[in-house]
Design an enzyme around this catalytic site. Structure first.
Site, PDB file in Angstrom:
ATOM      1  CE  LYS A  98     -13.517  -4.045   0.653  1.00  0.00           C
ATOM      2  NZ  LYS A  98     -12.312  -3.889   1.455  1.00  0.00           N
ATOM      3  CE  LYS A 128      -4.422  -1.709   0.927  1.00  0.00           C
ATOM      4  NZ  LYS A 128      -5.651  -1.797   1.682  1.00  0.00           N
ATOM      5  CE  LYS A 135      -5.775  -7.946  -1.516  1.00  0.00           C
ATOM      6  NZ  LYS A 135      -6.667  -7.826  -0.404  1.00  0.00           N
TER       7      LYS A 135
HETATM    8  N1  AQP Z   1      -8.982 -11.233  -3.454  1.00  0.00           N
HETATM    9  C1  AQP Z   1      -9.397 -11.764  -2.319  1.00  0.00           C
HETATM   10  N2  AQP Z   1      -9.662 -13.090  -2.246  1.00  0.00           N
HETATM   11  C2  AQP Z   1     -10.084 -13.644  -1.087  1.00  0.00           C
HETATM   12  N3  AQP Z   1     -10.279 -12.954   0.060  1.00  0.00           N
HETATM   13  C3  AQP Z   1     -10.033 -11.627   0.017  1.00  0.00           C
HETATM   14  N4  AQP Z   1     -10.125 -10.659   0.942  1.00  0.00           N
HETATM   15  C4  AQP Z   1      -9.756  -9.479   0.408  1.00  0.00           C
HETATM   16  N5  AQP Z   1      -9.412  -9.644  -0.873  1.00  0.00           N
HETATM   17  C5  AQP Z   1      -9.579 -10.974  -1.153  1.00  0.00           C
HETATM   18  C6  AQP Z   1     -10.583 -10.878   2.300  1.00  0.00           C
HETATM   19  O1  AQP Z   1     -11.715 -10.043   2.507  1.00  0.00           O
HETATM   20  C7  AQP Z   1     -11.748  -9.650   3.881  1.00  0.00           C
HETATM   21  C8  AQP Z   1     -11.967  -8.169   3.996  1.00  0.00           C
HETATM   22  O2  AQP Z   1     -10.892  -7.470   3.426  1.00  0.00           O
HETATM   23  P1  AQP Z   1     -10.650  -5.974   3.850  1.00  0.00           P
HETATM   24  O3  AQP Z   1     -11.825  -5.172   3.514  1.00  0.00           O
HETATM   25  O4  AQP Z   1     -10.223  -5.918   5.254  1.00  0.00           O
HETATM   26  O5  AQP Z   1      -9.473  -5.447   3.037  1.00  0.00           O
HETATM   27  P2  AQP Z   1      -8.385  -6.104   2.171  1.00  0.00           P
HETATM   28  O6  AQP Z   1      -7.975  -7.438   2.648  1.00  0.00           O
HETATM   29  O7  AQP Z   1      -7.301  -5.100   2.038  1.00  0.00           O
HETATM   30  O8  AQP Z   1      -9.238  -6.284   0.861  1.00  0.00           O
HETATM   31  P3  AQP Z   1      -9.272  -5.407  -0.402  1.00  0.00           P
HETATM   32  O9  AQP Z   1     -10.456  -5.781  -1.170  1.00  0.00           O
HETATM   33  O10 AQP Z   1      -7.977  -5.504  -1.113  1.00  0.00           O
HETATM   34  O11 AQP Z   1      -9.511  -3.941   0.134  1.00  0.00           O
HETATM   35  P4  AQP Z   1      -8.631  -2.660  -0.045  1.00  0.00           P
HETATM   36  O12 AQP Z   1      -8.387  -2.545  -1.512  1.00  0.00           O
HETATM   37  O13 AQP Z   1      -9.469  -1.555   0.500  1.00  0.00           O
HETATM   38  O14 AQP Z   1      -7.382  -2.864   0.738  1.00  0.00           O
HETATM   39  C9  AQP Z   1     -10.447 -10.106   4.522  1.00  0.00           C
HETATM   40  O15 AQP Z   1     -10.688 -11.296   5.228  1.00  0.00           O
HETATM   41  C10 AQP Z   1      -9.570 -10.385   3.337  1.00  0.00           C
HETATM   42  O16 AQP Z   1      -8.616 -11.369   3.623  1.00  0.00           O
END
Ligand code: AQP
Length: 331
Positions: free
Chosen positions: A198, A113, A195
């Site tokens: 969001k 990040k 991966k």
């Molecule tokens: N690509 C993924 N595949 C499986 N699980 C995923 N998780 C996130 N991306 C994937 C799981 O979703 C839960 C919530 O995630 P989060 O909102 O805490 O943030 P993150 O892990 O950082 O997910 P994002 O989508 O990538 O969000 P941003 O872009 O905002 O950082 C967690 O259990 C995560 O493991």
């Protein structure tokens, strides 16, 4: 006997995507009968990346609706906003003082990040894993169902709990990760080497959001990057195909052998149509429920109010114990 405790959460950085659903929420739904569960909207975490206030507020509310629309029972489970329970912030501060810079420097999410948001490498982003440890330890959590990307943070939560317990006695339950074999790392459709995320705004076809229109979902899957040899096999050498099969298996519960047999000899076009059908069928049910819930403001407001009280009560029990152990003056 009292059930064991599950805690997990999601950032309202935008609406959840298929990876969030298949990697996390779907497992929460599966386990809600077997555990006492808390599912948090971790709005404090989402401040580590700059947010538009009105959008953050809307996404936070929508995330509560989507948790319920995905099948989480808001009466059996505690669904709440992290910022409504000040104990998260208080415990995070305390745990900061039991976490080393070197440990946080090793976190891959921080490194990723920091590259992605190079103009806003804030202290919150650095100590994100400490706040996450506080979230989990506050509720004496046994199990944390997350996607693969959160494994490292969870290991750090365990290390912090063990360190603290070694100094002060048995204060925290040491949590275990719950990461499923299939679906724990759904990759981007346009770039299946990274991966699905969001905050990935570079290519809108990379991510399927739970509230995407079904036609749009089908079109994103149709455009998903594959390869040119037109052979459907589940192997790391074919990341695009593997990812689509992973999505299919997580939704249908089929095994690799069953999926490979079903798709054997099929062209990529038909294969993608079948994947799209499965995704649309799953997501449409969620969308219907979401629409229904969004018409019922009072119901959701009451759910949030009741659950916040429950979360505050449980959190204060651990926080008071911690304060006593570390030597803060009694009130
Ligand atoms: N690509 C993924 N595949 C499986 N699980 C995923 N998780 C996130 N991306 C994937 C799981 O979703 C839960 C919530 O995630 P989060 O909102 O805490 O943030 P993150 O892990 O950082 O997910 P994002 O989508 O990538 O969000 P941003 O872009 O905002 O950082 C967690 O259990 C995560 O493991």
């Amino acid at each position: 006997m009292d059930k064991k405790i599950i805690f997990s959460g999601m950032q309202p950085t935008s609406l959840p995507h298929l990876g969030n659903y298949l990697g996390a929420i779907k497992n929460w739904v599966k386990e809600q009968e077997n555990y006492n569960c808390l599912f948090c909207v971790v709005d404090m975490h989402s401040l580590t990346v700059r947010q538009e206030p009105a959008v953050l507020r809307k996404n936070s509310r929508d995330l509560v609706l989507l948790y319920i629309a995905c099948g989480l029972d808001p009466v059996k489970n505690i669904i709440y906003y992290q910022s409504h329970v000040p104990a998260h912030a208080e415990l995070a501060w305390i745990l900061n003082c039991y976490t080393y810079m070197g440990e946080l420097n090793r976190m891959t999410q921080f490194k990723d990040k920091s590259q992605k948001f190079e103009n806003n490498i804030n202290v919150g982003l650095f100590e994100y894993p400490v706040l996450m440890a506080a979230d989990i330890l506050l509720f004496q959590t046994d199990l944390v169902p997350v996607g693969e990307d959160q494994r490292q943070h969870l290991e750090l939560s365990r290390d912090i709990a063990i360190r603290f317990n070694n100094i002060y006695g048995d204060v925290f339950k040491v949590p275990e990760p719950y990461i499923s074999q299939v679906g724990s790392k759904i990759m981007g459709l346009a770039d299946p080497t990274k991966k699905m995320s969001k905050s990935d705004t570079d290519n809108e076809n990379n991510t399927i959001f739970l509230l995407d229109d079904p036609k749009r979902i089908a079109s994103k899957i149709k455009r998903a990057v594959t390869d040119s040899d037109n052979e459907i096999r589940y192997t790391a050498e074919k990341p695009g195909i593997k990812n689509l099969i992973d999505i299919y298996m997580t939704i249908t519960g089929k095994s690799v052998a069953e999926a490979e047999k079903e798709f054997s000899g099929m062209g990529y076009g038909t294969f993608k149509e079948i994947i799209a059908e499965a995704v649309v069928e799953e997501v449409s049910k969620i969308q219907e429920k979401y629409l229904e819930l969004s018409k019922n403001k009072d119901y959701i407001d009451n759910i949030i109010k009741d659950n916040t009280e429950k979360a505050n009560y449980l959190a204060s029990k651990t926080l008071n114990k911690v304060k006593k152990k570390i030597g803060f003056a009694a009130k």
